[in-house]
Design a protein around this motif. Sequence first.
Motif, PDB file in Angstrom:
ATOM      1  N   GLY A   1       1.100  -1.098   0.105  1.00  0.00           N
ATOM      2  CA  GLY A   1      -0.096  -0.422   0.292  1.00  0.00           C
ATOM      3  C   GLY A   1       0.748   1.645  -0.028  1.00  0.00           C
ATOM      4  N   VAL A   2       1.975   0.994   0.494  1.00  0.00           N
ATOM      5  CA  VAL A   2       2.999   2.227   0.623  1.00  0.00           C
ATOM      6  C   VAL A   2       3.139   2.725  -0.596  1.00  0.00           C
ATOM      7  CG1 VAL A   2       4.709   3.683   2.091  1.00  0.00           C
ATOM      8  CG2 VAL A   2       3.069   2.624   3.199  1.00  0.00           C
ATOM      9  N   ALA A   3       4.168   1.572  -1.099  1.00  0.00           N
ATOM     10  CA  ALA A   3       4.333   1.618  -2.518  1.00  0.00           C
ATOM     11  C   ALA A   3       4.040   1.757  -3.224  1.00  0.00           C
ATOM     12  CB  ALA A   3       4.650   0.665  -2.853  1.00  0.00           C
TER      13      ALA A   3
ATOM     14  N   ILE B   1       2.131   9.610  -5.536  1.00  0.00           N
ATOM     15  CA  ILE B   1       2.542  10.853  -5.533  1.00  0.00           C
ATOM     16  C   ILE B   1       3.360  11.156  -7.306  1.00  0.00           C
ATOM     17  CG2 ILE B   1       3.893  12.175  -4.288  1.00  0.00           C
ATOM     18  CD1 ILE B   1       3.554  10.600  -1.868  1.00  0.00           C
ATOM     19  N   LEU B   2       3.822  10.381  -6.815  1.00  0.00           N
ATOM     20  CA  LEU B   2       4.979  10.773  -8.173  1.00  0.00           C
ATOM     21  C   LEU B   2       4.170  11.050 -10.207  1.00  0.00           C
ATOM     22  CD1 LEU B   2       7.640  10.218  -9.222  1.00  0.00           C
ATOM     23  CD2 LEU B   2       7.311   7.457  -9.819  1.00  0.00           C
ATOM     24  N   PHE B   3       3.311   9.994  -9.927  1.00  0.00           N
ATOM     25  CA  PHE B   3       2.589  10.257 -11.758  1.00  0.00           C
ATOM     26  C   PHE B   3       0.967  10.668 -11.231  1.00  0.00           C
ATOM     27  CE2 PHE B   3       4.391   5.715 -11.635  1.00  0.00           C
ATOM     28  CZ  PHE B   3       5.315   5.753 -12.754  1.00  0.00           C
ATOM     29  N   GLY B   4       1.037  10.957 -10.576  1.00  0.00           N
ATOM     30  CA  GLY B   4      -0.900  11.242  -9.921  1.00  0.00           C
ATOM     31  C   GLY B   4      -0.284  12.746  -9.649  1.00  0.00           C
TER      32      GLY B   4
ATOM     33  N   TYR C   1      -5.789  15.035  -7.151  1.00  0.00           N
ATOM     34  CA  TYR C   1      -3.809  14.553  -6.579  1.00  0.00           C
ATOM     35  C   TYR C   1      -4.163  13.849  -5.083  1.00  0.00           C
ATOM     36  CZ  TYR C   1       0.794  14.601  -5.513  1.00  0.00           C
ATOM     37  OH  TYR C   1       1.994  14.075  -6.096  1.00  0.00           O
ATOM     38  N   LEU C   2      -5.069  14.647  -3.443  1.00  0.00           N
ATOM     39  CA  LEU C   2      -5.214  13.779  -3.043  1.00  0.00           C
ATOM     40  C   LEU C   2      -5.949  12.615  -2.946  1.00  0.00           C
ATOM     41  CD1 LEU C   2      -5.736  16.851  -0.484  1.00  0.00           C
ATOM     42  CD2 LEU C   2      -4.342  15.780  -0.660  1.00  0.00           C
ATOM     43  N   ALA C   3      -7.541  12.945  -3.771  1.00  0.00           N
ATOM     44  CA  ALA C   3      -7.661  11.169  -3.960  1.00  0.00           C
ATOM     45  C   ALA C   3      -7.259  10.201  -4.413  1.00  0.00           C
ATOM     46  CB  ALA C   3      -9.347  11.499  -4.989  1.00  0.00           C
ATOM     47  N   PHE C   4      -6.369  10.329  -5.652  1.00  0.00           N
ATOM     48  CA  PHE C   4      -5.648   9.973  -6.727  1.00  0.00           C
ATOM     49  C   PHE C   4      -4.612   9.119  -5.253  1.00  0.00           C
ATOM     50  CE2 PHE C   4      -2.271   8.670  -9.817  1.00  0.00           C
ATOM     51  CZ  PHE C   4      -3.493   8.369 -11.068  1.00  0.00           C
ATOM     52  N   MET C   5      -3.946   9.758  -4.431  1.00  0.00           N
ATOM     53  CA  MET C   5      -2.996   9.354  -3.905  1.00  0.00           C
ATOM     54  C   MET C   5      -3.156   7.952  -2.899  1.00  0.00           C
ATOM     55  SD  MET C   5      -0.426  11.989  -2.172  1.00  0.00           S
ATOM     56  CE  MET C   5      -1.753  13.918  -2.143  1.00  0.00           C
TER      57      MET C   5
END
Length: 430
Positions: free
Chosen positions: A104-106, A112-115, A224-228
Amino acid sequence: MSKAYYQFKPYNVGRWIIWTLFALVLLLAPQVFTSNLSISMLAQMGIAIIACLSYNLLLGQGGMLSFGHAVYSGLGSYVAIHTLLKVSAGTLAVPVSLIPLIGGVAGFFFAILFGYVTTKKSGTPFAMITLGVGELVFALSLMFSDFFGGEAGISANRVVGDPVLGITFGPAVQVYYLIALYTFVCVAAMYAFTRTPLGRILNAVRDNPERVEFVGYNTQVVRYLAFMISGFFAGIAGGLGAIQFEIVTAEVVGPLRSGAYLLFTFLGGATFFFGPIIGGVLMVLALVLLSELTKAWLLYLGLVFLFMVMYAPGGIAGLIMMNLRVAAFGRLRELWVSYLALAVTGLVALLGAGGVIEMVYHLQLNAAIGPEVQYLGATLDTRAVESWFGSVFVMLTGIGLFEVTRRRFREHWSAIQIDIEKEIKRREMA
């Protein structure tokens, strides 16, 4: 001087009952379905439920159509399997039960990186960017074999370390209960997220992004937050998959996996929270059972998807909720004859279409083993005109009767809806 007011807020009994039943189903399912295949399918259903619900945080809750969601569940699987290898080698002291959290952390990290780039756009540009990211990661999975293992993938052994309370995660039922625990917690957490202010603003971004911007919110930040958060839960599903199968291949980040998340989330019902749960169950039934019954299973699945888009765009959950509304006004019993007629005529059309499909697939793939094909206990001869004519006749007859029944049902349904609206207005005026 302000006064303190105390107001009694009753418990939502219905919600407690539903969650209790959900927990009991997860707990007792292996006691009812005891075969190895059943337990494996139940475990896969738990994983699929988490993955589809995480995808629905984007599609259903935020209106973000993603074609690359498998990137985050798949990369979570890869990180989880590498972690499991390090635990087996003794270089990392992590309980096997916590490895899904590492996945999950990964997933969260890669989201974060792609979003950040992906969520700068919405609508069609967002969908195209996710498709590009998905293809990029899938291509990289075949290029960097040190991390991704190439076409053979990476395998590991989940039975590592000393048993805790006799739990080794060797037996399939132990792995199932681990997945069931994660499933319940993740489903509850994602439901709680939908009730938070961020979840509500995400719904507003889906429905009217211009007004959200007008009242002072940055829609890109909300997406972005929802994506993460979605990436985190997808990574948990990927980590559970790594433990369940003990092998991770490039298929887990491929476009077919992303397409499956989209397809079955839509079939279950993206507009309702419990829709993806239904979709996750259907996903495993289709990929495991239907694929064993017929080689044309993808075609059947496509026809079902087409049928749902045409006649039930709200998915199975939408159908359930519409009928519950009718039942609440005591009108559902009027429709059972129509439902029975729709089911019978639809089944007739499906039987005829299935005969044609099976014969076509037999000619294309199995013609060398003879002209005959077995279909639902009957023998169809691909060289005989009677087999083709009979199948086409049954199919066309079923389609015609279904269409006649559907039109009558639609008229009856519309009349009931008008009566319900009148009753609602009458109650409001009373």
